[in-house]
Design a protein around this motif. Structure first.
Motif, PDB file in Angstrom:
ATOM      1  N   PRO A 186       4.590 -39.637  -4.995  1.00  0.00           N
ATOM      2  CA  PRO A 186       3.127 -39.515  -4.887  1.00  0.00           C
ATOM      3  C   PRO A 186       2.266 -39.316  -6.365  1.00  0.00           C
ATOM      4  N   ALA A 187       0.855 -39.491  -5.881  1.00  0.00           N
ATOM      5  CA  ALA A 187       0.098 -39.433  -7.148  1.00  0.00           C
ATOM      6  C   ALA A 187      -0.879 -38.265  -6.958  1.00  0.00           C
ATOM      7  N   PHE A 188      -0.337 -37.055  -6.970  1.00  0.00           N
ATOM      8  CA  PHE A 188      -1.080 -35.700  -7.092  1.00  0.00           C
ATOM      9  C   PHE A 188      -1.946 -35.824  -5.502  1.00  0.00           C
ATOM     10  N   TYR A 189      -3.138 -36.163  -5.495  1.00  0.00           N
ATOM     11  CA  TYR A 189      -3.716 -36.025  -4.077  1.00  0.00           C
ATOM     12  C   TYR A 189      -3.754 -37.181  -3.200  1.00  0.00           C
ATOM     13  N   THR A 190      -2.854 -38.124  -3.883  1.00  0.00           N
ATOM     14  CA  THR A 190      -2.639 -39.219  -2.692  1.00  0.00           C
ATOM     15  C   THR A 190      -1.159 -39.227  -2.306  1.00  0.00           C
ATOM     16  N   ARG A 191      -0.706 -39.395  -1.215  1.00  0.00           N
ATOM     17  CA  ARG A 191       0.637 -39.262  -0.928  1.00  0.00           C
ATOM     18  C   ARG A 191       1.456 -40.443  -1.425  1.00  0.00           C
ATOM     19  N   SER A 192       0.992 -41.742  -1.541  1.00  0.00           N
ATOM     20  CA  SER A 192       1.691 -42.682  -2.220  1.00  0.00           C
ATOM     21  C   SER A 192       1.115 -43.357  -3.491  1.00  0.00           C
ATOM     22  N   SER A 193       1.676 -43.584  -4.503  1.00  0.00           N
ATOM     23  CA  SER A 193       1.256 -44.144  -5.629  1.00  0.00           C
ATOM     24  C   SER A 193       1.806 -45.893  -5.472  1.00  0.00           C
ATOM     25  N   GLY A 194       2.323 -46.256  -4.428  1.00  0.00           N
ATOM     26  CA  GLY A 194       2.693 -47.476  -4.347  1.00  0.00           C
ATOM     27  C   GLY A 194       4.206 -47.561  -5.101  1.00  0.00           C
ATOM     28  N   LEU A 195       4.732 -46.794  -5.725  1.00  0.00           N
ATOM     29  CA  LEU A 195       6.038 -46.839  -6.357  1.00  0.00           C
ATOM     30  C   LEU A 195       7.055 -46.192  -5.561  1.00  0.00           C
ATOM     31  N   PRO A 196       8.262 -46.803  -5.241  1.00  0.00           N
ATOM     32  CA  PRO A 196       9.401 -46.298  -4.269  1.00  0.00           C
ATOM     33  C   PRO A 196       9.882 -45.156  -5.199  1.00  0.00           C
ATOM     34  N   ILE A 197      10.179 -43.941  -4.646  1.00  0.00           N
ATOM     35  CA  ILE A 197      10.935 -43.061  -5.099  1.00  0.00           C
ATOM     36  C   ILE A 197      12.385 -43.272  -5.315  1.00  0.00           C
ATOM     37  N   PRO A 198      13.026 -42.902  -6.320  1.00  0.00           N
ATOM     38  CA  PRO A 198      14.454 -43.343  -6.544  1.00  0.00           C
ATOM     39  C   PRO A 198      15.282 -42.476  -5.707  1.00  0.00           C
ATOM     40  N   HIS A 199      15.003 -41.657  -5.164  1.00  0.00           N
ATOM     41  CA  HIS A 199      16.147 -40.750  -4.241  1.00  0.00           C
ATOM     42  C   HIS A 199      15.487 -40.049  -3.278  1.00  0.00           C
ATOM     43  N   ARG A 200      15.495 -40.139  -1.811  1.00  0.00           N
ATOM     44  CA  ARG A 200      15.112 -39.376  -0.828  1.00  0.00           C
ATOM     45  C   ARG A 200      15.746 -38.239  -0.478  1.00  0.00           C
ATOM     46  N   VAL A 201      15.579 -37.224  -0.244  1.00  0.00           N
ATOM     47  CA  VAL A 201      16.113 -36.101   0.175  1.00  0.00           C
ATOM     48  C   VAL A 201      15.637 -35.311   1.179  1.00  0.00           C
TER      49      VAL A 201
END
Length: 329
Positions: A186-201
């Protein structure tokens, strides 16, 4: 060594093995939000923590002593605070007996660790700034997260930062970066920065186990929880800094902003005529209309504050908050 003063409520909660969530105090001071919005934000944050079964513990420096968990009169002093305390300033604030010091992310993470609290929640963390290859500007938040065994729950990093390099820094420092039921950083007020998260939990017990099985004794965990869909700011208007013209401004051969015209060796770079260069880092804008301006940031921050803190503090799907991995549940 840091020996924070704990409120009776926090002391009792820790003794009874109940969940405690540390909160920073900078956002609640005049440095974060103007009155009376800062007082409203404080109550919203505390209530969000309480609603999810935990005890809120606001950190601050009062009369030269670090406090974790504040009384109502102490909270009023924090609302008027004007001196920011990062982790590096904790020793100075104590040695110089500062009257009131409001803590940043880095200082609060350090105080949470010293108090025996394993979970800290905030909005957006700091990170690697754009142009850091010239300025060296990297937030102390990252170093604190990497050096204190605390789970930092946040809505990602602030959108104006160099987010790819922020993630690279965290990887180098050995900090596990997790996405709470989400696949994108996430990018604070935006749900996605376009960068994948390393690990989803998807399970809070997994978050606890990630901290429990850490490879380095002092390394923390970054748990990112995106802002709810209905409250996010669209990515395009809130992140204009990725446009080619911003990248051109920061290229070494470009005149760039004043802070980037001189290399670390002190050699002066070629400049173009000032009259032909925009007065703003964002061409065609005025200070009041810049997407990252203070006025817009504060207004949008408070407008979405209720949903944001509920997301950051209570992103457990209605389940109990994360308990300290060092204590059996």
């Amino acid at each position: 060594m840091i020996e924070p003063v704990l409120s009776d409520e926090v002391t009792q909660a820790l003794a009874e093995d109940r969940a405690v969530v540390a909160l920073e105090s900078t956002i609640f001071s005049n440095l974060g939000l103007p009155a009376p919005a800062n007082a409203d934000a404080l109550e919203l944050c505390k209530q969000a923590v309480v609603d999810h079964g935990a005890v809120p513990a606001v950190a601050a420096i009062l009369d030269g002593r670090p406090h974790v968990g504040l009384l109502p009169d102490e909270e009023k002093r924090v609302l008027q605070g004007t001196r920011k305390v990062a982790e590096r300033d904790l020793a100075v604030a104590q040695a110089q007996r500062w009257d009131v010091g409001v803590t940043t992310v880095s200082a609060t993470v350090a105080l949470a660790h010293a108090a025996g609290i394993s979970v800290f929640a905030t909005g957006g963390i700091g990170g690697v700034h754009r142009g850091s290859e010239l300025s060296g500007d990297v937030s102390a938040d990252l170093d604190a997260i990497a050096n204190h065994p605390v789970i930092t729950v946040c809505a990602g990093a602030k959108a104006f930062l160099d987010l790819p390099r922020t993630l690279e820094y965290l990887e180098t420092a050995g900090v596990p970066v997790l996405g709470w039921q989400h696949d994108w950083f996430p990018a604070f007020y935006t749900r996605s920065s376009g960068l994948p998260i390393p690990h989803r939990v998807d399970d809070e017990r997994v978050v606890c186990d990630v901290l429990r099985y850490r490879a380095r004794p002092a390394t923390g965990v970054l748990l990112t929880v995106p802002i709810p869909v209905g409250d996010e700011i669209p990515a395009a208007p809130s992140t204009p800094y990725s446009r080619p013209r911003w990248r051109r401004v920061l290229r070494p051969e470009s005149p760039g902003p004043p802070s980037h015209r001189t290399s670390w060796a002190g050699s002066r770079r070629r400049r173009t005529d000032r009259a032909s260069r925009p007065t703003s880092h964002w061409p065609g804008t005025t200070p009041a209309s810049r997407p990252g301006s203070l006025s817009r940031c504060k207004a949008s921050r408070f407008r979405n504050f209720s949903s944001l803190v509920s997301c950051a503090h209570g992103g457990w799907g209605g389940k109990s908050p994360v308990r300290s991995p060092s204590r059996p549940a």
